[in-house]
Design a protein around this motif. Sequence first.
Motif, short mmCIF file in Angstrom:
data_model
loop_
_atom_site.label_atom_id
_atom_site.label_comp_id
_atom_site.label_asym_id
_atom_site.label_seq_id
_atom_site.Cartn_x
_atom_site.Cartn_y
_atom_site.Cartn_z
N ALA A 1 0.83 -1.21 0.00
CA ALA A 1 0.00 0.00 0.00
C ALA A 1 0.87 1.26 0.00
O ALA A 1 0.57 2.24 -0.69
N GLY A 2 1.96 1.24 0.80
CA GLY A 2 2.89 2.37 0.80
C GLY A 2 3.55 2.55 -0.55
O GLY A 2 3.71 3.67 -1.05
N PHE A 3 3.94 1.43 -1.17
CA PHE A 3 4.56 1.44 -2.50
C PHE A 3 3.65 2.17 -3.49
O PHE A 3 4.08 3.04 -4.24
N VAL A 4 2.38 1.80 -3.48
CA VAL A 4 1.43 2.32 -4.46
C VAL A 4 1.03 3.76 -4.15
O VAL A 4 1.02 4.63 -5.02
N MET A 5 0.71 4.03 -2.88
CA MET A 5 0.14 5.32 -2.54
C MET A 5 1.12 6.46 -2.78
O MET A 5 0.77 7.48 -3.39
N PHE A 6 2.35 6.31 -2.31
CA PHE A 6 3.29 7.41 -2.44
C PHE A 6 3.76 7.58 -3.88
O PHE A 6 4.11 8.68 -4.31
N GLY A 7 3.75 6.48 -4.65
CA GLY A 7 4.02 6.62 -6.07
C GLY A 7 2.92 7.42 -6.74
O GLY A 7 3.18 8.30 -7.58
N ALA A 8 1.66 7.15 -6.37
CA ALA A 8 0.53 7.88 -6.94
C ALA A 8 0.58 9.36 -6.56
O ALA A 8 0.35 10.24 -7.40
N VAL A 9 0.91 9.65 -5.31
CA VAL A 9 0.99 11.04 -4.84
C VAL A 9 2.08 11.80 -5.61
O VAL A 9 1.97 13.00 -5.85
N LEU A 10 3.13 11.08 -6.01
CA LEU A 10 4.21 11.72 -6.75
C LEU A 10 3.83 11.99 -8.21
O LEU A 10 4.08 13.07 -8.75
N PHE A 11 3.21 11.01 -8.87
CA PHE A 11 3.02 11.09 -10.32
C PHE A 11 1.70 11.72 -10.75
O PHE A 11 1.61 12.25 -11.86
N LEU A 12 0.68 11.67 -9.91
CA LEU A 12 -0.60 12.27 -10.32
C LEU A 12 -0.49 13.78 -10.51
O LEU A 12 -0.92 14.30 -11.55
N PRO A 13 0.06 14.53 -9.55
CA PRO A 13 0.20 15.98 -9.80
C PRO A 13 1.11 16.27 -11.00
O PRO A 13 0.87 17.22 -11.75
N LEU A 14 2.15 15.46 -11.18
CA LEU A 14 3.05 15.66 -12.30
C LEU A 14 2.31 15.51 -13.63
O LEU A 14 2.47 16.31 -14.55
N PHE A 15 1.45 14.48 -13.72
CA PHE A 15 0.67 14.27 -14.94
C PHE A 15 -0.29 15.43 -15.17
O PHE A 15 -0.42 15.95 -16.28
N GLN A 16 -0.96 15.86 -14.10
CA GLN A 16 -1.96 16.92 -14.26
C GLN A 16 -1.33 18.26 -14.60
O GLN A 16 -1.90 19.07 -15.32
N GLN A 17 -0.13 18.50 -14.07
CA GLN A 17 0.55 19.76 -14.39
C GLN A 17 1.13 19.74 -15.79
O GLN A 17 1.00 20.70 -16.55
N SER A 18 1.77 18.63 -16.15
CA SER A 18 2.50 18.57 -17.41
C SER A 18 1.61 18.28 -18.60
O SER A 18 1.82 18.83 -19.68
N VAL A 19 0.62 17.41 -18.43
CA VAL A 19 -0.21 16.98 -19.55
C VAL A 19 -1.53 17.74 -19.59
O VAL A 19 -2.00 18.13 -20.66
N GLN A 20 -2.13 17.98 -18.42
CA GLN A 20 -3.44 18.62 -18.38
C GLN A 20 -3.37 20.12 -18.11
O GLN A 20 -4.40 20.78 -18.04
N GLY A 21 -2.16 20.64 -17.91
CA GLY A 21 -1.98 22.08 -17.79
C GLY A 21 -2.44 22.68 -16.48
O GLY A 21 -2.73 23.87 -16.39
N ALA A 22 -2.50 21.89 -15.41
CA ALA A 22 -2.92 22.40 -14.11
C ALA A 22 -1.81 23.22 -13.47
O ALA A 22 -0.63 23.06 -13.79
N SER A 23 -2.17 24.10 -12.55
CA SER A 23 -1.20 24.93 -11.85
C SER A 23 -0.53 24.15 -10.73
O SER A 23 -1.18 23.39 -10.01
N ALA A 24 0.78 24.35 -10.57
CA ALA A 24 1.51 23.67 -9.50
C ALA A 24 1.20 24.29 -8.14
O ALA A 24 1.42 23.65 -7.10
N THR A 25 0.69 25.52 -8.12
CA THR A 25 0.43 26.21 -6.85
C THR A 25 -0.53 25.43 -5.98
O THR A 25 -0.38 25.33 -4.77
N ASN A 26 -1.56 24.88 -6.59
CA ASN A 26 -2.57 24.14 -5.84
C ASN A 26 -2.39 22.62 -6.00
O ASN A 26 -3.36 21.88 -6.16
N SER A 27 -1.15 22.17 -5.95
CA SER A 27 -0.86 20.76 -6.22
C SER A 27 -1.59 19.83 -5.26
O SER A 27 -1.96 18.72 -5.64
N GLY A 28 -1.78 20.28 -4.02
CA GLY A 28 -2.50 19.43 -3.07
C GLY A 28 -3.95 19.23 -3.48
O GLY A 28 -4.52 18.14 -3.28
N LEU A 29 -4.57 20.27 -4.06
CA LEU A 29 -5.97 20.17 -4.47
C LEU A 29 -6.15 19.18 -5.62
O LEU A 29 -7.24 18.65 -5.81
#
Length: 526
Positions: free
Chosen positions: A292-320
């Motif tokens: 679960a730790g393996f999966v969860m922290f990997g997801a927390v790392l890559f989901l904001p990266l995908f949304q910022q880089s591919v979907q054009g989201a702002s890094a300022t509200n990365s937690g949101l």
Amino acid sequence: MASRANVEKQPEQQGDQAEPQPRSVRVVILALMIAMLLAMLDNMIVGTAMPTIVGDLGGLEHLSWVVTAYTLATAASTPIWGKLGDMYGRKGIFLTSIVIFLIGSVLSGMAQDMGQLIGFRAIQGLGAGGLMVGVMAIIGELVPPRERGKYQGMMAAVMAVAMIGGPLVGGAITDHLGWRWSFYINLPLGAVALAMVTAVLHLPRKERTKARIDYLGAGLLTVGITSIVLMTTWGGTEYAWDSAVIMELIAVGVAALTGFFFVETKAAEPIMPLHIFRSRNFTLMSVIGFLAGFVMFGAVLFLPLFQQSVQGASATNSGLLLLPMLLSMLVVSMIAGRVTTNTGKYRLFPIIGGGLMMAGLFLLSTMDTETSRTTSGLYMAVLGAGMGFLMQVTMLVAQNSVELKDMGVASSGATLFRTLGSSFGVAIMGALFTGRVQDEMAARGGSQITEHSAQLDAASLAKLPDPVREAYEFAVASGTHAAFLLGAAVAVVGFLAAFFVKEVPLRGAGPAAAAERTADKVAETV
């Protein structure tokens, strides 16, 4: 016969468990949640402040050590804090960990160069290791497992607040008060936690043990954990996976852990008693917690990266950006906790959680440059539901699988395996992601930004020529596809492991409930 003898002592020990009034328990839990928030918020806040810290102190080449020192100290000290609580009483040890964390926070805020900051962050990490274990072990001693589900939602809420609020608070503090206050902000929270725990936490008096601390076992375990964390942190980034440094770390880690297991069979008070692994449920929860730790922290790392880089989201509200996953996790955790308290049943939850986690990761692996934020949010919600079924039940079942005298080492063991899982997850998924991005960029003619391909935000991407930007977006989507597909494969193992969990009745309060459970404990251990 040895395991039966250990179990047969349980009713007497469980009968010593305090039965505080519900109101006092709620006040103690609130104090514990504040302490838990301290540990979880810290890295989130400091991560946001890092660019400003580097601009002030310099030492960019040592930047990663600000996080690594904290993580190393936390992981290495976790099992030691758990054992000290078992031996000398949880309240005093827990308060000590809070004080050490606050001292590290003050010193970090006063640091004059990067070397000092790294050293002081290590002190902070030592205290943080005791915070998480102390919270879990004290809850384990105060609240019978059957009743603990009521508080699962609070723990999940703290995690959600830390992940969402940490970057926002860190940004606001850095902009308006300066980066040093990203450390000083811990002082008022810590003072409240100290005062409340001192005033309202009352545990049964613990007879002081005459056994010596297992210094050799603690040292070997520390070396082993340090080697593992450094190997996963440096591998593929600072050094190639097949480099001499990584090979040496692997060799040192294997040798230290082999020696540790041998020492633990001889020690009078082992730092990590191996007999707790005779319990099938404890061993399975350790494995599931790691995954679960393996999966969860990997997801927390890559989901904001995908949304910022591919979907054009702002890094300022990365937690949101993680809100769908975290809200889903919070709601499901609360429901699962209530059902567990009302029925005493829990075996189905790891199975459902493992299945949802596997499905959510597979869905996330299908995202590409055309995937909308609504669709990715739905996929995240599926993953969050799976995590909600797993995050707290792993600790609950692990604690229910041991005697009260081993509550600290059970809590620290479960926490350690989850921490190590997150370390491996970030390293392995990160290596796969980076390799895929670099390959795709090279194939599509964008090799000029390959070396910095994991560091481009939406604003930087907008300045790139269209062909290069499109190539990078495709490369990131391809990298996240590979990382999440690996995560889904890992989740399959957790899903299958959950089927072997045995439904051992959860302890209630008092000696009668403990005596009723003794026969089940014997069967589950054997």
